[in-house]
Design a protein around this motif. Sequence first.
Motif, PDB file in Angstrom:
ATOM      1  N   HIS A  30     -65.216 -19.962  36.657  1.00 40.68           N
ATOM      2  CA  HIS A  30     -64.826 -19.130  37.795  1.00 40.68           C
ATOM      3  C   HIS A  30     -64.583 -20.041  38.990  1.00 40.68           C
ATOM      4  CE1 HIS A  30     -64.612 -15.801  40.588  1.00 40.68           C
ATOM      5  NE2 HIS A  30     -65.638 -16.256  41.296  1.00 40.68           N
ATOM      6  N   ALA A  39     -67.652 -12.799  31.909  1.00 44.89           N
ATOM      7  CA  ALA A  39     -68.111 -13.988  31.191  1.00 44.89           C
ATOM      8  C   ALA A  39     -69.208 -13.639  30.184  1.00 44.89           C
ATOM      9  CB  ALA A  39     -68.613 -15.028  32.187  1.00 44.89           C
ATOM     10  N   ASP A  68     -60.748 -19.404  34.178  1.00 48.33           N
ATOM     11  CA  ASP A  68     -60.763 -18.070  33.567  1.00 48.33           C
ATOM     12  C   ASP A  68     -60.671 -16.984  34.638  1.00 48.33           C
ATOM     13  OD1 ASP A  68     -61.317 -18.611  30.630  1.00 48.33           O
ATOM     14  OD2 ASP A  68     -62.931 -19.741  31.576  1.00 48.33           O
ATOM     15  N   SER A  69     -61.159 -17.273  35.831  1.00 49.55           N
ATOM     16  CA  SER A  69     -61.041 -16.344  36.952  1.00 49.55           C
ATOM     17  C   SER A  69     -60.951 -17.148  38.233  1.00 49.55           C
ATOM     18  CB  SER A  69     -62.218 -15.362  36.999  1.00 49.55           C
ATOM     19  OG  SER A  69     -63.462 -16.029  36.975  1.00 49.55           O
ATOM     20  N   VAL A 128     -67.490 -22.386  27.929  1.00 51.30           N
ATOM     21  CA  VAL A 128     -68.108 -21.689  29.063  1.00 51.30           C
ATOM     22  C   VAL A 128     -67.016 -21.202  30.017  1.00 51.30           C
ATOM     23  CG1 VAL A 128     -69.684 -21.941  31.029  1.00 51.30           C
ATOM     24  CG2 VAL A 128     -70.192 -23.076  28.858  1.00 51.30           C
ATOM     25  N   TRP A 129     -67.190 -20.005  30.551  1.00 49.51           N
ATOM     26  CA  TRP A 129     -66.244 -19.399  31.494  1.00 49.51           C
ATOM     27  C   TRP A 129     -66.233 -20.182  32.800  1.00 49.51           C
ATOM     28  CZ3 TRP A 129     -63.876 -14.324  30.916  1.00 49.51           C
ATOM     29  CH2 TRP A 129     -63.235 -13.849  32.061  1.00 49.51           C
ATOM     30  N   CYS A 143     -66.213 -27.258  30.796  1.00 50.07           N
ATOM     31  CA  CYS A 143     -66.316 -25.854  30.393  1.00 50.07           C
ATOM     32  C   CYS A 143     -65.605 -25.608  29.065  1.00 50.07           C
ATOM     33  CB  CYS A 143     -65.727 -24.954  31.475  1.00 50.07           C
ATOM     34  SG  CYS A 143     -66.701 -24.878  32.984  1.00 50.07           S
ATOM     35  N   THR A 195     -73.162 -19.543  30.202  1.00 54.43           N
ATOM     36  CA  THR A 195     -72.229 -18.428  30.318  1.00 54.43           C
ATOM     37  C   THR A 195     -71.104 -18.667  31.300  1.00 54.43           C
ATOM     38  OG1 THR A 195     -73.981 -16.877  29.728  1.00 54.43           O
ATOM     39  CG2 THR A 195     -72.081 -15.957  30.890  1.00 54.43           C
ATOM     40  N   MET A 196     -71.423 -19.182  32.493  1.00 57.66           N
ATOM     41  CA  MET A 196     -70.377 -19.363  33.490  1.00 57.66           C
ATOM     42  C   MET A 196     -70.694 -20.528  34.403  1.00 57.66           C
ATOM     43  SD  MET A 196     -68.656 -16.590  36.128  1.00 57.66           S
ATOM     44  CE  MET A 196     -69.454 -16.986  37.665  1.00 57.66           C
ATOM     45  N   ARG A 233     -67.628 -12.015  27.126  1.00 56.78           N
ATOM     46  CA  ARG A 233     -67.016 -12.984  26.212  1.00 56.78           C
ATOM     47  C   ARG A 233     -68.071 -13.813  25.496  1.00 56.78           C
ATOM     48  NH1 ARG A 233     -62.909 -17.621  28.259  1.00 56.78           N
ATOM     49  NH2 ARG A 233     -64.874 -18.750  28.589  1.00 56.78           N
ATOM     50  N   ALA A 234     -69.101 -14.227  26.217  1.00 57.18           N
ATOM     51  CA  ALA A 234     -70.129 -15.072  25.603  1.00 57.18           C
ATOM     52  C   ALA A 234     -70.903 -14.341  24.523  1.00 57.18           C
ATOM     53  CB  ALA A 234     -71.093 -15.574  26.681  1.00 57.18           C
TER      54      ALA A 234
END
Length: 483
Positions: free
Chosen positions: A265, A157, A292-293, A262-263, A257, A233-234, A160-161
């Motif tokens: 999870h 994350a 994303d995950s 924003v990632w 998100c 970020t996440m 990517r950010a």
Amino acid sequence: MTPEEFRRYGRQVVDWIADYQEKIESYPVLSQARPGDVLAALPVHPPEQGEGYENLLADLERVVMPGITHWQHPSFFAYFPANASGPAILGDLLSAGLGVQGMLWATSPACTELETRMADWLAELLGLPAAFRSDGPGGGVIQDSASSSAVVAILAALERANGGRAGREGLTGRHTLYISSQTHSSLEKAAKITGIGAAGVRTVDVDPRTLAMDPARLDAMIAEDAAAGAVPTMVCATVGTTSTTAIDPVAAIGEVCRRHGVWLHVDAAYAGVAAVCPELRWLNEGVADYADSYTTNPHKWLLTNFDCNVLWVADREPLVGALSILPEYLRNQASESGEVIDYRDWQIPLGRRFRALKLWSVIRWYGAEGLREHIRTGVALAQRLAGWIRDEPGFVLFDHHPLSLVCFRPAWDGLPEDEANEATKRLMETLNASGDLFLTHTKVGGRVLLRMAIGAPATREEHVRAAWRRIVEETRKLEKSLQ
């Protein structure tokens, strides 16, 4: 040790394990050892000369077994299940026997490619989105635990950010991670490890009834932090929290998100494997559209002994970008061709065990139907327990138990809350000291609750019913003493 000696002692070890599984109910669930007991039974200094394996097996009984808490006992109801099954144990034995170091595809192609296929098989069994499959932009990888997956997901994350520069240039500015009060503590630890820091962890309010994260509050907090110059970020959404199996609204959180870039999870460490049952696929609502995950633990409730966590990403590029490093001594033609996966780039350590063997062994032995039967048995037993609690005068049931965890407490009528909490803890300690069962607790809204997690492979209705009878019996005794 010669091959013939290995055969002889190996048979003894397998027989010992089989005997242990047969007689496991004869042991007290919780170890009765006191601090230092095992240390005192062990020599201070190592042996100068080697000795026969018979001595070690004898000391296993004399020294080790008194210090074991029996996680596979049918009356183990603490924490979450940590399943160990015959096929998984044999798969681990094969992994140990092969002694593979699977850091690169080239160091053992079968180690990598079997893992890739197992991640795809499990994604199919759980109904996870096509993006998580190896033939898509993402893919899956076996980690040791959801804690490691949290670290890896945050690093991806951050990559990517920061436009793909975090791995090369490090972090600049303040980054933020969003959790709830119910999120596993591993996320805060992961924030410390990855450089976000505890100060960058933002705790979002939860619905007081369901304990699920509040998407509206999350939206406001992300906007506030971005306006203040931070880099959101996440967000970690949890499907089945450790405390009570609360389930965050993944779809609504995912919309927030996506709006902020924003990632997302999704931590489904305990509950995710339940989606092997089609009727429980609602657990994955929103995952296909927004995650994303995503991570879950076959080593908790899917008959695969520790350690075996699976992490999927929808896009592998940020993950590999964050973690890839290639010293000269690891360079090889296969890696440079770009045609293979090197899982060293998907995790923190370089070295990798052949964990896929035990997952392969479990899935092939039980099949999808066998795995579903195990999950359904745990859920059905939990629902029966919840019914007994609801029908028993003087008990309070926490009314969120969709899977195999049930939270409850005696009502302790007339006791102030702090005294009621102490009484609940005292009850738990009495029950655990008996050796007949093992429970843990949690705290919700200032109230201590007992947690009863069902899911050990050997647990049957008779074990749950016996535990419940013991809980009622000890509660009535304690109520009398408190009057």
